[in-house]
Structures are given as C-alpha cells and as structure tokens.
Design an enzyme around this catalytic site. Structure first.
Site, PDB file in Angstrom:
ATOM      1  N   SER A 182       1.193   5.008   8.682  1.00 33.90           N
ATOM      2  CA  SER A 182       1.920   4.554   7.502  1.00 33.90           C
ATOM      3  C   SER A 182       2.872   5.641   6.989  1.00 33.90           C
ATOM      4  O   SER A 182       3.766   5.349   6.217  1.00 33.90           O
ATOM      5  CB  SER A 182       0.926   4.190   6.404  1.00 33.90           C
ATOM      6  OG  SER A 182       0.073   5.288   6.154  1.00 33.90           O
ATOM      7  N   CYS A 198      -3.851   5.947  12.068  1.00 36.86           N
ATOM      8  CA  CYS A 198      -3.948   5.587  10.656  1.00 36.86           C
ATOM      9  C   CYS A 198      -5.328   4.980  10.439  1.00 36.86           C
ATOM     10  O   CYS A 198      -5.671   3.982  11.091  1.00 36.86           O
ATOM     11  CB  CYS A 198      -2.850   4.574  10.330  1.00 36.86           C
ATOM     12  SG  CYS A 198      -2.954   3.897   8.666  1.00 36.86           S
ATOM     13  N   GLU A 203       0.580  14.423  -0.253  1.00 44.99           N
ATOM     14  CA  GLU A 203       2.027  14.136  -0.230  1.00 44.99           C
ATOM     15  C   GLU A 203       2.788  15.026  -1.209  1.00 44.99           C
ATOM     16  O   GLU A 203       3.949  15.315  -1.027  1.00 44.99           O
ATOM     17  CB  GLU A 203       2.286  12.668  -0.589  1.00 44.99           C
ATOM     18  CG  GLU A 203       1.719  11.678   0.416  1.00 44.99           C
ATOM     19  CD  GLU A 203       2.653  11.397   1.582  1.00 44.99           C
ATOM     20  OE1 GLU A 203       3.854  11.297   1.364  1.00 44.99           O
ATOM     21  OE2 GLU A 203       2.147  11.296   2.719  1.00 44.99           O
ATOM     22  N   CYS A 230      -9.129   9.252   7.212  1.00 43.45           N
ATOM     23  CA  CYS A 230      -7.715   9.037   6.918  1.00 43.45           C
ATOM     24  C   CYS A 230      -6.966  10.222   7.501  1.00 43.45           C
ATOM     25  O   CYS A 230      -7.418  11.371   7.373  1.00 43.45           O
ATOM     26  CB  CYS A 230      -7.539   8.965   5.401  1.00 43.45           C
ATOM     27  SG  CYS A 230      -5.830   9.073   4.861  1.00 43.45           S
TER      28      CYS A 230
HETATM   29  N1  DGL Z   1      -2.381   7.053   6.856  1.00 42.54           N
HETATM   30  C1  DGL Z   1      -3.291   6.332   5.996  1.00 42.54           C
HETATM   31  C2  DGL Z   1      -4.687   6.370   6.606  1.00 42.54           C
HETATM   32  O1  DGL Z   1      -4.951   7.114   7.532  1.00 42.54           O
HETATM   33  C3  DGL Z   1      -3.318   6.910   4.603  1.00 42.54           C
HETATM   34  C4  DGL Z   1      -2.102   6.624   3.792  1.00 42.54           C
HETATM   35  C5  DGL Z   1      -1.976   5.170   3.382  1.00 42.54           C
HETATM   36  O2  DGL Z   1      -2.691   4.715   2.473  1.00 42.54           O
HETATM   37  O3  DGL Z   1      -1.198   4.497   3.998  1.00 42.54           O
HETATM   38  O4  DGL Z   1      -5.540   5.636   6.161  1.00 42.54           O
END
Ligand code: DGL
Length: 275
Positions: free
Chosen positions: A11, A73, A152, A186
């Site tokens: 994402s 992700c 972030e 995550c």
């Molecule tokens: N990259 C997302 C994950 O690994 C975290 C960021 C999002 O909420 O999109 O869950």
C-alpha cells in the site's frame, strides 16, 4: 532459469523492507516495486475495498511480466489469505504463510503475539494460520493503527518518546500474556523494531513479515529453478501512485540507502482500469 523481474507491491513504502531483504539474498534479480502511496492506508478500509485494490495491484504486476508476485503488505496478505498461491499461473505469495511458519518454528513457550493494522487483526488470519500449523500455540493479537503514521512521519527512533508511549500502550496486553515471539504483521513495523524490542524486553523474538516473505520467495525460486542467470547486479525499478519525489525522499528510511533506480508514476486512471 528465468530473467524476468520479481514483482513486489504494498500500500505504500513498507514493502521496501521486503525489497531490501530480497536484494540482499538475490542481488542479481531484477525487482519491480509498486507502492500505492495515493491510497495508503489499506489497513483501515473494508475487506471489499482491500480486495479490489489488491486485484488492481496484482494486475499491474502482471503487466510487467514478472515471474513471481509478492504482496509485501500485511493487510492485503491477511485479507487474501494463505490459499492464494498463484495469479493466473504466476507464483504468488503474501507475507502470511512465510511469517507464521517462522513463528511456529521459533516459539519456545507456545505463546505468539501478532501486531498489525486494524484490518489485519480483525481478519484473524495470522491466528488461524498459526493454529492450522500448530494448534497448541496460543495467539494474542493487537491492532496498532498509530504505528503506520508514526513511521510515515519519522517518529521511529529508539529514543522517540511518542513512539515509546504508543508502543507501551499497544504492547502491554502481549507482555502480560508472556509471548516469547512477536510477529510484526505489517511491513512498516520493522522501522519501529528498536522501540518495539525495548518495550517487549529481552528474550522476545521479533519476526519481520517483509524479510520472511523475501526468504520464502528465494527458497521458492531456487526450488523451481527460476533464479535469474545474470552476473551483474539486478535493477530495481520503482512505481508509485502518488508523487515520485516524495517516494524517493521517504524510501531511504525503509531501504537504508538512497534509491538508485527509476521511480515512475502510475496514474490512478490506469490502475483502476486494470481490474
Ligand atoms: N503496508 C500495510 C501493511 O503491511 C500498512 C499500511 C496500510 O495500512 O496500508 O499492513
């Protein structure tokens, strides 16, 4: 032998933790990375929306004729589930299976913690997957929705007081349960590794989804004789759905170095027309 690139998407920037590990394990491989920075976060959205975005991300990867697709992700992986093993014949993996296999192998006291976005924890996917592999393991999950914005916004250093306070609050139930293994479910969370490790204390093993997915992909490509035959370093090409300048600026904290390859914008009209 297969000289096509490995496709990795997330994402946003978090999946770069997977790219970093892939490049260190297989330096000769070309990698294509897509960060859907215009639509992050996925983790607070509905299952239907996440499925739709994931289908578009996968379609974009397929357009680049990749030999394997990694959903780096935690949110997409949880929603898509462990059953998805290919995308129209292209080998596919999320972070779920590689990570739970590592956690099951590492825990000594049979208590595993999982932290992730709200969608990831709500799906219960990590807990279900662990119980499928080893039913005797008890799993405690905690959603940590403020971790992604902390990362972030650069609030991720070991000494950062805000990050320490947030971590203390989120991780308290997992500490209380005495987990000895913690899945960072995550791909953003490895950036908070030191804050999380300090909070959990010694003896708790942290498992990074991005890095386990990279090891899994390396083993898969080796087993299926699909590694690139290339003497030189592979190229990493980056794509993002929002500003390429911002992508370039932010990437360093995830990759540990400045981006060398190109960063190309993917227009939203193109992305949404793909699937
Ligand atoms: N990259 C997302 C994950 O690994 C975290 C960021 C999002 O909420 O999109 O869950």
């Amino acid at each position: 032998m297969n000289n096509s690139a490995i496709g990795v998407f997330d994402s946003g920037m978090g999946g770069l933790t997977c790219v970093k590990e892939l490049h260190s394990l297989m330096p000769n491989e070309n990698i294509i990375y897509f960060g859907d920075t215009a639509r992050i976060p996925y983790g607070t959205r509905s299952r239907e929306t996440i499925m739709k975005y994931a289908a578009q991300d996968i379609a974009l990867m397929k357009k680049h004729d990749v030999k394997m697709i990694i959903a780096a992700c935690g949110t997409v992986s949880s929603v898509v589930g462990m059953e998805k093993k290919d995308a129209d014949g292209i080998p596919f993996t999320g972070v779920l299976l590689p990570t739970v296999q590592a956690a099951c192998a590492k825990t000594r006291n049979g208590k595993v913690g999982v932290i992730g976005t709200s969608a990831t924890i709500k799906s219960g996917s990590f807990a279900k997957a662990i119980r499928t592999i080893k039913p005797s393991i008890s799993v405690v999950g905690a959603a940590c929705p403020m971790f992604v914005p902390l990362v972030e916004n650069g609030f991720s250093d070991r000494d950062n007081k805000v990050a320490q306070l947030v971590a203390a609050q989120y991780l308290e139930p997992l500490k209380r349960e005495g987990v000895d293994t913690l899945i960072l479910g995550c791909t953003h969370y490895p950036i908070l590794h030191d804050v999380i490790a300090d909070c959990m204390g010694e003896g708790v093993e942290l498992i990074s989804t991005g890095s386990e997915a990279a090891k899994f992909a390396c083993a898969y490509l080796t087993r299926h004789d699909m590694l690139a035959e290339r003497e030189t370093d592979g190229e990493i090409s980056f794509y993002s759905s929002d500003s390429t300048e911002m992508f370039r600026e932010n990437a360093e904290s995830f990759l540990g170095e400045k981006i060398k390859g190109s960063v190309t914008k993917v227009e939203m009209e193109e992305l949404t027309s793909l699937a």
